[in-house]
Design a protein around this motif. Structure first.
Motif, PDB file in Angstrom:
ATOM      1  N   ALA A  66       0.881  -1.184  -0.188  1.00  0.00           N
ATOM      2  CA  ALA A  66       0.066  -0.017   0.025  1.00  0.00           C
ATOM      3  C   ALA A  66       0.752   1.069   0.014  1.00  0.00           C
ATOM      4  O   ALA A  66       0.453   2.194  -0.583  1.00  0.00           O
ATOM      5  N   ASP A  67       1.936   1.213   0.808  1.00  0.00           N
ATOM      6  CA  ASP A  67       2.759   2.393   0.891  1.00  0.00           C
ATOM      7  C   ASP A  67       3.388   2.888  -0.311  1.00  0.00           C
ATOM      8  O   ASP A  67       3.682   3.798  -0.695  1.00  0.00           O
ATOM      9  N   ILE A  68       4.040   1.813  -1.080  1.00  0.00           N
ATOM     10  CA  ILE A  68       4.338   2.167  -2.511  1.00  0.00           C
ATOM     11  C   ILE A  68       3.435   2.378  -3.711  1.00  0.00           C
ATOM     12  O   ILE A  68       3.611   2.678  -4.790  1.00  0.00           O
ATOM     13  N   GLY A  69       2.113   2.075  -3.183  1.00  0.00           N
ATOM     14  CA  GLY A  69       1.187   2.349  -4.174  1.00  0.00           C
ATOM     15  C   GLY A  69       0.685   1.133  -5.005  1.00  0.00           C
ATOM     16  O   GLY A  69      -0.294   1.684  -5.914  1.00  0.00           O
ATOM     17  N   PHE A  70       1.324   0.154  -4.843  1.00  0.00           N
ATOM     18  CA  PHE A  70       0.910  -0.917  -5.809  1.00  0.00           C
ATOM     19  C   PHE A  70      -0.416  -1.522  -5.468  1.00  0.00           C
ATOM     20  O   PHE A  70      -1.373  -1.851  -6.584  1.00  0.00           O
ATOM     21  N   LEU A  71      -1.116  -1.279  -4.397  1.00  0.00           N
ATOM     22  CA  LEU A  71      -2.490  -1.899  -4.125  1.00  0.00           C
ATOM     23  C   LEU A  71      -3.619  -0.904  -4.921  1.00  0.00           C
ATOM     24  O   LEU A  71      -4.714  -1.230  -5.174  1.00  0.00           O
ATOM     25  N   LEU A 128      -8.726  -0.007   0.279  1.00  0.00           N
ATOM     26  CA  LEU A 128      -7.818  -1.005  -0.474  1.00  0.00           C
ATOM     27  C   LEU A 128      -6.831  -0.239  -0.696  1.00  0.00           C
ATOM     28  O   LEU A 128      -5.561  -0.801  -0.497  1.00  0.00           O
ATOM     29  N   ALA A 129      -6.720   0.859  -1.460  1.00  0.00           N
ATOM     30  CA  ALA A 129      -5.402   1.546  -1.932  1.00  0.00           C
ATOM     31  C   ALA A 129      -4.679   1.984  -0.685  1.00  0.00           C
ATOM     32  O   ALA A 129      -3.500   1.577  -1.140  1.00  0.00           O
ATOM     33  N   ASP A 130      -5.336   2.204   0.189  1.00  0.00           N
ATOM     34  CA  ASP A 130      -4.163   2.938   1.459  1.00  0.00           C
ATOM     35  C   ASP A 130      -3.937   1.639   2.295  1.00  0.00           C
ATOM     36  O   ASP A 130      -3.299   2.098   3.316  1.00  0.00           O
ATOM     37  N   GLY A 131      -4.646   0.388   2.250  1.00  0.00           N
ATOM     38  CA  GLY A 131      -4.173  -0.524   3.026  1.00  0.00           C
ATOM     39  C   GLY A 131      -4.637  -0.494   4.371  1.00  0.00           C
ATOM     40  O   GLY A 131      -4.437  -1.232   5.126  1.00  0.00           O
ATOM     41  N   SER A 132      -5.883   0.337   4.746  1.00  0.00           N
ATOM     42  CA  SER A 132      -6.264   0.563   5.935  1.00  0.00           C
ATOM     43  C   SER A 132      -7.358  -0.572   6.162  1.00  0.00           C
ATOM     44  O   SER A 132      -7.732  -0.855   7.327  1.00  0.00           O
ATOM     45  N   ALA A 133      -7.798  -1.238   5.172  1.00  0.00           N
ATOM     46  CA  ALA A 133      -8.753  -2.560   5.225  1.00  0.00           C
ATOM     47  C   ALA A 133      -7.921  -3.650   4.617  1.00  0.00           C
ATOM     48  O   ALA A 133      -7.314  -3.374   3.512  1.00  0.00           O
ATOM     49  N   ALA A 134      -7.813  -4.737   5.275  1.00  0.00           N
ATOM     50  CA  ALA A 134      -7.454  -5.852   4.713  1.00  0.00           C
ATOM     51  C   ALA A 134      -8.407  -6.645   3.830  1.00  0.00           C
ATOM     52  O   ALA A 134      -8.856  -7.319   4.767  1.00  0.00           O
ATOM     53  N   ILE A 135      -8.353  -6.539   2.627  1.00  0.00           N
ATOM     54  CA  ILE A 135      -9.562  -7.090   1.897  1.00  0.00           C
ATOM     55  C   ILE A 135      -9.231  -8.135   1.068  1.00  0.00           C
ATOM     56  O   ILE A 135      -8.100  -8.371   0.535  1.00  0.00           O
TER      57      ILE A 135
END
Length: 331
Positions: free
Chosen positions: A47-52, A106-113
């Motif tokens: 998420a931090d690198i933007g891949f999600l 999803l994009a920022d990783g705050s939810a593990a989907i």
């Protein structure tokens, strides 16, 4: 029509290769298999690198990129058996087109989907479900989201995070979501084929490197015809698969009518190519290739697992035949 990658996509692939190579040692896959750690690099790093968020719209905090943009990154993740899978991000991004709040998470990783396959009362083993907290599922024609009870199994490939899930809550995101669900599964098949492309390519390179160093009867084993032919056959398959993956990813972005055929073809061929590459690297390494200590079995495990995800090769070859015949009859 130009199916080549753009300069930006080649740069993205190079950057992804540097990131995954530097942050995902193969020892992480072994540790996950032994129960001593989670798959690397993990959701937060992705998420931090933007891949999600590559295919998440900019309005929801993503990059607004294409499936092909994601596929070239996924190929590099596949090469090092990275986890969680970018297949999950790709599939969830399609499903969450009408739920920007969840797409942003999803994009920022705050939810593990994770996305579930099978009934919500007890799903089939689903990718990246083992550590997820929010699940997307297809229930009675509707797309739903909810929490669930997770039952992980004893995985053949621990980096896939496979687990069965029973939903304990249910929020309807979209009614009559059959077409959306089918498209998301097709995109997932494309990105899985991209990951398998990267893994198969790396396995062949491992075999080539060893064949250039290992000596038998006073010669490097790569000088023997049997070894050379085995490696060349595996390499040809990888090269052909790359063309299929790029076509399928392009179809997902630019030719939706072609996507069902392209996705099925890429998924079916990826299963064959990756399995051949994994078995080749084991055989080229000989006795050491069969041991727990060598990394070859990690690729073999991934190949055996991936060939069954989202339908096996027979299912997808059947789809290719049906769609090709239907196209010929209507043309």
């Amino acid at each position: 029509m130009n199916f080549d990658l753009s300069d930006d996509q080649r740069a993205a692939a190079a950057g992804a290769r540097e990131f995954f190579t530097g942050s995902v040692p193969l020892s992480a896959a072994r540790a996950a298999l032994e129960g001593d750690g989670a798959p690397a690099p993990g959701r937060k790093a992705l998420a931090d690198i933007g891949f999600l968020g590559i295919t998440v719209p900019e309005s929801a905090g993503g990059a607004g990129g294409s499936v092909l943009d994601l596929a070239v990154v996924a190929e590099q993740g596949g090469a090092v058996l990275a986890g969680p899978s970018l297949v999950t991000a790709a599939r969830a991004a399609v499903l969450l087109e009408g739920a920007p709040d969840l797409a942003a998470q999803l994009a920022d990783g705050s939810a593990a989907i994770a996305v579930l396959d099978g009934p919500v009362t007890g799903s089939a083993p689903s990718v990246d479900a083992a550590d997820a907290t929010l699940f997307l599922a297809f229930d009675g024609g509707a797309l739903v989201a909810g929490e669930g009870e997770v039952v992980p199994g004893t995985p053949l490939d621990a980096t896939r995070g496979l687990a069965r899930v029973r939903l304990t809550s249910r929020r309807v995101l979209a009614e009559d979501a059959g077409a959306l669900w089918a498209r998301a599964r097709q995109v997932a098949a494309v990105v899985l084929a991209a990951e398998d492309l990267g893994a198969a390519d790396r396995a062949v390179l491992m075999g080539v490197d060893y064949a250039q160093q290992r000596e038998a009867f006073g010669r490097v084993i790569g000088s023997y015809q049997a070894v050379k032919h085995m490696l060349v056959d595996a390499w040809v398959g990888v090269d052909q698969l790359r063309s299929l993956v790029w076509w399928a990813a392009w179809a997902a972005d630019s030719a939706p009518d072609e996507l069902p055929l392209a996705a099925a073809a890429a998924k079916a061929y990826a299963a064959e190519v990756f399995e051949r590459a994994a078995e080749t690297v084991v055989q080229v390494h000989g006795g050491i290739g069969f041991t727990w200590e060598h990394d070859a079995h990690l690729y073999w495990r991934r190949a055996k697992t991936d060939r069954l995800l989202f339908g096996d090769a027979a299912e997808h070859l059947d789809a290719v035949a049906r769609l090709a015949v239907a196209g010929a009859l209507t043309s």
